[in-house]
Motif scaffolding. Structure first.
Motif, PDB file in Angstrom:
ATOM      1  N   VAL A  59       0.838  -1.200   0.000  1.00 34.92           N
ATOM      2  CA  VAL A  59       0.000   0.000   0.000  1.00 34.92           C
ATOM      3  C   VAL A  59       0.880   1.260   0.000  1.00 34.92           C
ATOM      4  O   VAL A  59       0.540   2.282  -0.620  1.00 34.92           O
ATOM      5  N   TRP A  60       2.035   1.181   0.673  1.00 35.17           N
ATOM      6  CA  TRP A  60       2.962   2.334   0.685  1.00 35.17           C
ATOM      7  C   TRP A  60       3.370   2.696  -0.733  1.00 35.17           C
ATOM      8  O   TRP A  60       3.360   3.873  -1.108  1.00 35.17           O
ATOM      9  N   LEU A  61       3.717   1.666  -1.517  1.00 35.93           N
ATOM     10  CA  LEU A  61       4.089   1.894  -2.921  1.00 35.93           C
ATOM     11  C   LEU A  61       2.908   2.523  -3.667  1.00 35.93           C
ATOM     12  O   LEU A  61       3.080   3.401  -4.522  1.00 35.93           O
ATOM     13  N   GLY A  62       1.716   2.037  -3.305  1.00 36.08           N
ATOM     14  CA  GLY A  62       0.500   2.581  -3.911  1.00 36.08           C
ATOM     15  C   GLY A  62       0.352   4.068  -3.638  1.00 36.08           C
ATOM     16  O   GLY A  62      -0.039   4.836  -4.520  1.00 36.08           O
ATOM     17  N   MET A  63       0.693   4.476  -2.423  1.00 41.55           N
ATOM     18  CA  MET A  63       0.573   5.905  -2.082  1.00 41.55           C
ATOM     19  C   MET A  63       1.540   6.752  -2.923  1.00 41.55           C
ATOM     20  O   MET A  63       1.193   7.838  -3.381  1.00 41.55           O
TER      21      MET A  63
END
Lengths: 231, 289
Positions: free
Chosen positions: B62-66
């Protein structure tokens, strides 16, 4: 002076705001190192003339040539970069920025960081560097605006009502600064202070209702009486 | 109100306020410099949320998604600025509001086309809880607050320590004078708009794990984000921060006292503040078109 001798050559300039015509076929020539003044009553079109040269107002027709380059249609920031700078009448410095930051913005676009030259003209600015420009007096603001504009050594400086509302001592100081500056920069000054105009100008254009009604040159007679005749 | 809930309520309010701040700062800058009301920022917020969701599903991070959501939002903002806003900067402010609302509605349609209308859950990237004054608080909410603090610090450094930032501050006061110094204001506009879009995307990405992403998620926060900008004072960064924290707390603590207050109380707070200070907490009376 022929058109080719002039560093700034305005010819047949017509400007309108919507349906309201402001300038009618205005023409003027500015020699390098000259101080040219435009006089006239309020609403004669003096500020519009300067703004049209500086690119803030788009002329309907006519040409503005600076060293052979046509300025009409160019963006105002581009004209400033070419070396034609405009100092507006309103004395609105960037009040939330310090004097130093105001000068930095002048240097940013021109890559001229020779602030000593600015201090040479306006020594007081050195003491005010860290003060927010919003706290400056009218005279200090005018010094800052001119100081900011002369960074980058513009070839033409367009100055709108520089002495309006200023104390006589500051007016005298500005008179000396303009004389000094004119050795390297041509100045076009819109001014109501006729004694100042007569003391420093090599040419005076009188504007009335958007028309140039007189062109006085030094050697003929640039006197207060002669200027007043056309106001 | 149960006093035991107070610490978690305050942290909940800070995290909500942080998300509002991250979004509202861009809106505030856009109004301050370009004098536009950029409702399309809500689209970049939604895009940030959806890209976070999709990256999370595909990569498991999800961090990469942000990060991806922030970047995609910036690119879309750049395209919208070039294709739409550049043509309407000179127009009345209401024109920008109507146009940007059109972009927002069109964008919601595009989101529905690609992701459908069903709300999608986004995994919370860290499930750890921290004990604060006897109450368990999700660490993710503290991370959100930390990110907003970094955004504030970054924007402050950018505006006060870089020459481009100083030019933007000068432009907020007088665009014509900045241009008269030989500075290309059009580039400043583009940069500001892209920064605003990226921050809206980041806000959407940060918010996504706390809510489910759905096409109208931007419209849901519209009133709160505008409230933050208005209470803080149009064009004021410090005001936006203070106002976001106030609105976040009013929403959070209001809901602890009586649930419907979460929706009502911020409006009451805004009305009260505007009665006392019509230009907002840090707004300048000089800021007008």
């Amino acid at each position: 002076m022929t058109a080719s001798d002039a560093i700034l050559n305005v010819s047949d300039l017509n400007v309108a705001y919507g349906e309201s015509k402001v300038l009618f076929g205005v023409g003027l020539r500015v020699a390098p190192s000259a101080i040219v003044a435009c006089v006239g009553r309020n609403g004669a079109g003096k500020t519009t003339l300067l703004k049209s040269i500086a690119g803030f107002v788009k002329p309907r027709s006519g040409t503005v040539s600076f060293g052979g380059t046509d300025l009409v249609g160019r963006a105002s920031y581009d004209i400033a970069k070419l070396g034609v700078k405009y100092v507006p009448q309103d004395k609105k410095v960037f009040s939330d920025l310090t004097v130093r930051e105001n000068l930095e913005l002048g240097s940013y676009s021109t890559q001229d960081y020779d602030w000593e030259r600015v201090y040479g003209y306006f020594p007081k600015l050195r003491q005010l560097l860290d003060r927010k420009a919003g706290y400056l007096s009218g005279g200090e603001r005018q010094m800052l605006m001119i100081g900011r504009a002369i960074l980058g050594r513009p070839q033409v400086l367009l100055v709108d009502e520089p002495t309006e509302g200023l104390a006589p001592s500051i007016v005298t100081h500005l008179k000396d600064v303009f004389r000094d500056l004119s050795s390297s920069t041509a100045l076009v000054i819109v001014e109501q202070n006729l004694p100042l105009v007569c003391a420093i100008s090599s040419k005076v254009y009188a504007l009335k209702e958007g028309h140039i009604v007189a062109e006085l040159s030094r050697g003929e007679s640039i006197t207060v009486d002669a200027c007043e005749r056309y106001l | 109100m149960d006093p035991q809930l107070l610490p978690s309520g305050v942290i909940f309010g800070l995290s909500i306020g942080s998300i509002y701040f991250t979004m509202a700062i861009g809106l505030s800058l856009c109004f301050g410099l370009m004098r536009i009301i950029s409702l399309d920022q809500l689209l970049y917020y939604s895009l940030g949320g959806y890209i976070t969701y999709s990256f999370g599903v595909v990569t498991g991070s999800v961090w990469l998604g942000m990060v991806g959501g922030t970047m995609v939002a910036a690119v879309v903002a750049l395209a919208v600025e070039r294709l739409v806003f550049r043509r309407i900067y000179e127009r009345e402010i209401t024109f920008s509001m109507i146009t940007s609302f059109g972009v927002l509605i069109g964008g919601i349609g595009v989101i529905q086309f690609f992701w459908g209308v069903v709300p999608r859950p986004v995994a919370v990237p860290m499930m750890t809880q921290l004990n604060v004054l006897g109450t368990e608080v999700p660490v993710y909410r503290l991370v959100v607050i930390g990110v907003a603090a970094l955004v504030y610090a970054g924007i402050w450094v950018f505006l006060n320590r870089t020459i481009t930032g100083k030019a933007i501050r000068a432009g907020i006061e007088n665009v014509e004078h900045v241009e008269g110094l030989g500075i290309n204001v059009s580039r400043l506009f583009t940069l500001t708009f892209v920064i605003a879009g990226a921050l809206s995307g980041l806000a959407g990405g940060l918010h996504a794990p706390l809510i489910m992403v759905y096409p109208q998620m931007g419209l849901e926060v519209l009133a709160f984000v505008f409230m933050v900008v208005i209470i803080g004072g149009l064009g004021s960064i410090k005001g936006t921060l203070v106002s976001a924290l106030i609105v976040g707390q009013v929403v959070s603590l209001g809901s602890l006292v009586y649930a419907p207050l979460a929706q009502m109380a911020p409006f009451a707070a805004m009305l009260l503040i505007l009665l006392v200070r019509p230009t907002g907490l840090f707004g300048s009376a000089l800021l007008k078109r």
